[in-house]
Scaffold this active site. Structure first.
Site, PDB file in Angstrom:
ATOM      1  N   TYR A  72      53.193  15.348  13.928  1.00  0.00           N
ATOM      2  CA  TYR A  72      51.747  16.204  13.773  1.00  0.00           C
ATOM      3  C   TYR A  72      51.484  16.171  12.444  1.00  0.00           C
ATOM      4  O   TYR A  72      50.307  15.686  12.048  1.00  0.00           O
ATOM      5  CB  TYR A  72      51.940  17.439  14.583  1.00  0.00           C
ATOM      6  CG  TYR A  72      50.592  18.114  14.590  1.00  0.00           C
ATOM      7  CD1 TYR A  72      50.112  18.215  15.854  1.00  0.00           C
ATOM      8  CD2 TYR A  72      50.032  18.739  13.450  1.00  0.00           C
ATOM      9  CE1 TYR A  72      48.787  18.862  15.985  1.00  0.00           C
ATOM     10  CE2 TYR A  72      48.667  19.302  13.617  1.00  0.00           C
ATOM     11  CZ  TYR A  72      48.165  19.267  15.202  1.00  0.00           C
ATOM     12  OH  TYR A  72      46.907  19.890  15.269  1.00  0.00           O
ATOM     13  N   PHE A 124      22.935   1.858  10.394  1.00  0.00           N
ATOM     14  CA  PHE A 124      23.293   1.683  12.032  1.00  0.00           C
ATOM     15  C   PHE A 124      22.972   2.790  12.819  1.00  0.00           C
ATOM     16  O   PHE A 124      22.567   4.007  12.328  1.00  0.00           O
ATOM     17  CB  PHE A 124      24.924   1.597  11.952  1.00  0.00           C
ATOM     18  CG  PHE A 124      25.579   1.147  13.355  1.00  0.00           C
ATOM     19  CD1 PHE A 124      25.304  -0.050  13.641  1.00  0.00           C
ATOM     20  CD2 PHE A 124      26.520   2.222  13.816  1.00  0.00           C
ATOM     21  CE1 PHE A 124      25.920  -0.339  14.913  1.00  0.00           C
ATOM     22  CE2 PHE A 124      26.908   1.775  15.215  1.00  0.00           C
ATOM     23  CZ  PHE A 124      26.886   0.644  15.664  1.00  0.00           C
ATOM     24  N   ASP A 125      22.775   2.526  14.115  1.00  0.00           N
ATOM     25  CA  ASP A 125      22.293   3.360  15.048  1.00  0.00           C
ATOM     26  C   ASP A 125      22.940   4.692  15.022  1.00  0.00           C
ATOM     27  O   ASP A 125      22.389   5.803  15.106  1.00  0.00           O
ATOM     28  CB  ASP A 125      22.126   2.794  16.606  1.00  0.00           C
ATOM     29  CG  ASP A 125      23.400   2.313  16.989  1.00  0.00           C
ATOM     30  OD1 ASP A 125      24.367   2.044  16.339  1.00  0.00           O
ATOM     31  OD2 ASP A 125      23.475   1.850  18.274  1.00  0.00           O
ATOM     32  N   ASP A 215      29.118   2.002   4.140  1.00  0.00           N
ATOM     33  CA  ASP A 215      29.334   1.803   5.691  1.00  0.00           C
ATOM     34  C   ASP A 215      30.294   0.528   5.768  1.00  0.00           C
ATOM     35  O   ASP A 215      29.341  -0.415   5.906  1.00  0.00           O
ATOM     36  CB  ASP A 215      28.083   2.113   6.289  1.00  0.00           C
ATOM     37  CG  ASP A 215      28.447   2.033   7.894  1.00  0.00           C
ATOM     38  OD1 ASP A 215      29.412   2.063   8.348  1.00  0.00           O
ATOM     39  OD2 ASP A 215      27.450   2.228   8.658  1.00  0.00           O
ATOM     40  N   ALA A 217      32.146  -1.068   8.189  1.00  0.00           N
ATOM     41  CA  ALA A 217      32.731  -1.757   9.264  1.00  0.00           C
ATOM     42  C   ALA A 217      33.133  -3.200   9.281  1.00  0.00           C
ATOM     43  O   ALA A 217      34.145  -3.800   9.637  1.00  0.00           O
ATOM     44  CB  ALA A 217      31.514  -1.612  10.640  1.00  0.00           C
ATOM     45  N   LYS A 258      36.108  -2.952  13.909  1.00  0.00           N
ATOM     46  CA  LYS A 258      35.613  -4.163  13.694  1.00  0.00           C
ATOM     47  C   LYS A 258      36.380  -4.990  12.887  1.00  0.00           C
ATOM     48  O   LYS A 258      37.509  -5.425  13.227  1.00  0.00           O
ATOM     49  CB  LYS A 258      34.150  -3.918  12.804  1.00  0.00           C
ATOM     50  CG  LYS A 258      33.154  -3.640  13.730  1.00  0.00           C
ATOM     51  CD  LYS A 258      32.981  -2.184  14.588  1.00  0.00           C
ATOM     52  CE  LYS A 258      31.859  -2.053  15.072  1.00  0.00           C
ATOM     53  NZ  LYS A 258      31.198  -0.866  14.509  1.00  0.00           N
ATOM     54  N   HIS A 450      19.590   4.126  24.300  1.00  0.00           N
ATOM     55  CA  HIS A 450      19.902   2.976  24.750  1.00  0.00           C
ATOM     56  C   HIS A 450      21.188   2.711  25.500  1.00  0.00           C
ATOM     57  O   HIS A 450      21.507   2.039  26.456  1.00  0.00           O
ATOM     58  CB  HIS A 450      20.071   1.852  23.621  1.00  0.00           C
ATOM     59  CG  HIS A 450      20.872   2.244  22.414  1.00  0.00           C
ATOM     60  ND1 HIS A 450      20.579   3.504  21.639  1.00  0.00           N
ATOM     61  CD2 HIS A 450      21.947   1.742  22.023  1.00  0.00           C
ATOM     62  CE1 HIS A 450      21.703   3.381  20.762  1.00  0.00           C
ATOM     63  NE2 HIS A 450      22.408   2.643  21.116  1.00  0.00           N
TER      64      HIS A 450
HETATM   65  C1  LIG Z   1      30.267   0.095  14.730  1.00  0.00           C
HETATM   66  C2  LIG Z   1      29.518   0.796  13.585  1.00  0.00           C
HETATM   67  C3  LIG Z   1      29.588   2.111  13.052  1.00  0.00           C
HETATM   68  C4  LIG Z   1      30.061   3.240  14.175  1.00  0.00           C
HETATM   69  O1  LIG Z   1      31.209   3.147  14.521  1.00  0.00           O
HETATM   70  P1  LIG Z   1      31.974   3.316  15.838  1.00  0.00           P
HETATM   71  O2  LIG Z   1      33.351   2.963  15.863  1.00  0.00           O
HETATM   72  O3  LIG Z   1      31.318   2.525  16.646  1.00  0.00           O
HETATM   73  O4  LIG Z   1      31.792   4.683  16.328  1.00  0.00           O
HETATM   74  C5  LIG Z   1      28.807   2.591  12.054  1.00  0.00           C
HETATM   75  N1  LIG Z   1      28.367   1.664  11.246  1.00  0.00           N
HETATM   76  C6  LIG Z   1      28.494   0.281  11.450  1.00  0.00           C
HETATM   77  C7  LIG Z   1      27.800  -0.490  10.679  1.00  0.00           C
HETATM   78  C8  LIG Z   1      28.880  -0.052  12.466  1.00  0.00           C
HETATM   79  O5  LIG Z   1      28.957  -1.745  12.911  1.00  0.00           O
END
Ligand SMILES: *Cc1c(COP(=O)(O)O)cnc(C)c1O
Length: 459
Positions: A72, A124-125, A215, A217, A258, A450
């Site tokens: 933990y 990103f969304d 950000d 990913a 990713k 979506h």
């Molecule tokens: C996928 C993604 C996110 C969100 O990540 P999740 O693992 O799907 O929650 C944020 N920003 C970008 C650019 C992404 O491609």
């Protein structure tokens, strides 16, 4: 003769996938209310819905899973992840989270107040969702060239420094918790951001006293493009480029599903110890104790190994050449997509293909359904459905681009699969003039509709 290109790995384990008939697919998509997210994966032959969490882990990653420490507090796996983040990305402090949006939740719970402004390049969304949910405002400062799909420029994901500076000038620094730089720029087509642009954005952030969040990913794919396309970087290793990129950032969030090639996981990392401490409370409340957050020990181990593998040149070259291969097939058929080919996906220009479908009937969604019916290939809409409604007026937003994203999972499909995808799209393309109607919404969530929206044919 010159040797042809081949993958930098071989296959040790396989997963069977199943073809289906058009009649079966017609029934399945109707039952799924014409929402591709709603389909059972068994009903999909080639899944290009996303490249998130769908990659194949290596033997080394599977081995790392077995060595996971599930304590933990203070697990060895946490320290493995900490070491990888320090060595590869240069951050001293981090919090593990179950995925990228959870990292956003922890970070934005810590730094956003109602009415704040968060400028960046095509948020990103989930990022936009987390900002708007807190009644703050994301401002898109992406270069205008990004919305011309046929224009070939090397760094189409860039921020327009003039647009960004206008925002930074207009609002006091207290109202801007951070600038968000997304690498690669997913929404604009997996398009990279240049090192020069990162440097410029960082300089503006410093000038106005605002933090820079990356950000991250697809940071490794971004580094690959910098190496291949930007002057002065050809002889640098991916790991050197990555170090420089993050040298300009104060905060990073990462969906590790990713470029860390794991099926689940993420983190938020800080340069500033005080901010890390402040964020801990939100990690403990929403994710878990600070040395595991939303992850199990084995998953942190696989993530640490994935960060190393994901920043190897040979791996990245194999990956991006596969996306380029699909792009070249589409070129052969004259099918328009966001040029040049991005890092993780092809973004097909649905507006240029289905010219008879009105925008109110969701052009890219319609193309996605047609492609599924054609061959069981599942893509995803990046258009009006995703753009959702204006948070204030509740009117539908119609973005400049209606794209069908075909995401390529890491180390998962072969180029034969890419051939099937291209041929299926060609068949739809050949009958494009007969497709005149799209879909209308029957049911939708107040935000991020979506994923769960229900549709019916508009005719
Ligand atoms: C996928 C993604 C996110 C969100 O990540 P999740 O693992 O799907 O929650 C944020 N920003 C970008 C650019 C992404 O491609």
């Amino acid at each position: 003769m010159e040797l042809p290109f081949a993958e930098s790995y071989r296959i040790k384990m396989v997963e069977n996938i199943r073809k289906s008939t058009r009649e079966e697919r017609e029934q399945w998509i109707r039952e799924a209310k014409y929402n591709l997210f709603n389909l059972k994966s068994d009903y999909v032959f080639i899944d290009m819905l996303t490249d998130s969490g769908t990659g194949a882990m290596s033997d080394q990653q599977w081995a790392a899973l077995m060595l996971g420490d599930e304590s933990y507090g203070g697990a060895r796996s946490y320290y493995n992840m900490k070491e990888a983040i320090k060595e590869i990305l240069g951050f001293d402090y981090f919090l593990p989270t179950h995925q990228g949006r959870a990292a956003e939740n922890v970070l934005y719970s810590t730094i956003i107040k109602e009415g704040d402004i968060l400028p960046g390049n095509s948020h990103f969304d989930t990022t936009k969702g987390h900002i708007e949910y807190r009644r703050a405002i994301p401002i898109d400062c992406t270069i205008d060239e990004a919305s011309d799909t046929q224009l070939e420029i090397p760094f189409k994901g860039n921020v327009d420094p003039f647009k960004l500076e206008a925002v930074l000038k207009k609002y006091p620094a207290e109202k801007i918790p951070c600038v968000i730089l997304t690498v690669t720029n997913n929404t604009a087509g997996g398009q990279p951001v240049s090192m020069q642009n990162i440097r410029e954005v960082s300089a503006l952030c410093k000038k106005y006293g605002v933090a820079l969040q990356i950000d991250s990913a697809r940071f490794a794919e971004n580094a690959y493009f910098i190496k291949m396309r930007e002057k002065g970087y050809a002889d640098k290793t991916i790991k050197q480029i990555v170090k420089e990129m993050f040298g300009y950032a104060d905060i990073m969030t990462m969906s590790s599903k990713k470029d860390a090639i794991v099926n689940m996981g993420g983190f938020v990392a800080f340069k500033n110890e005080a901010l890390w401490k402040k964020a801990q409370m939100f990690c403990i409340m929403n994710e878990g104790f600070i040395t595991y957050g939303g992850m199990s020990g084995r998953d942190m181990n696989a993530l640490a190994q994935g960060l190393h593998e994901g920043t190897e040149f040979d791996y990245l070259e194999t990956r991006i050449k596969q996306v380029e291969y699909l792009g070249a097939r589409l070129d052969g058929y004259g099918i328009p997509y966001q040029r040049p080919v991005g890092g993780h996906a092809i973004f097909v220009d649905a507006k240029k293909i289905l010219t008879n479908v009105p925008k109110e009937e969701f052009i890219a969604q319609t193309l996605g359904i047609e492609l599924y019916l054609e061959a069981g290939v599942r893509g995803v809409e990046i258009g009006a459905m995703l753009a959702d409604r204006d948070p204030v007026t509740r009117e539908n937003r119609y973005p400049k681009l209606e794209l069908l994203r075909l995401a390529v999972s890491r180390r998962t499909y072969t180029n034969n699969h890419m051939d099937v995808v291209a041929a299926a799209l060609k068949n739809v393309y050949d009958r494009r003039d007969t497709i005149t109607r799209g879909y209308r919404i029957v049911n939708e969530f107040p935000i991020m509709r979506h994923f769960t929206v229900e549709l019916e044919p508009a005719h």
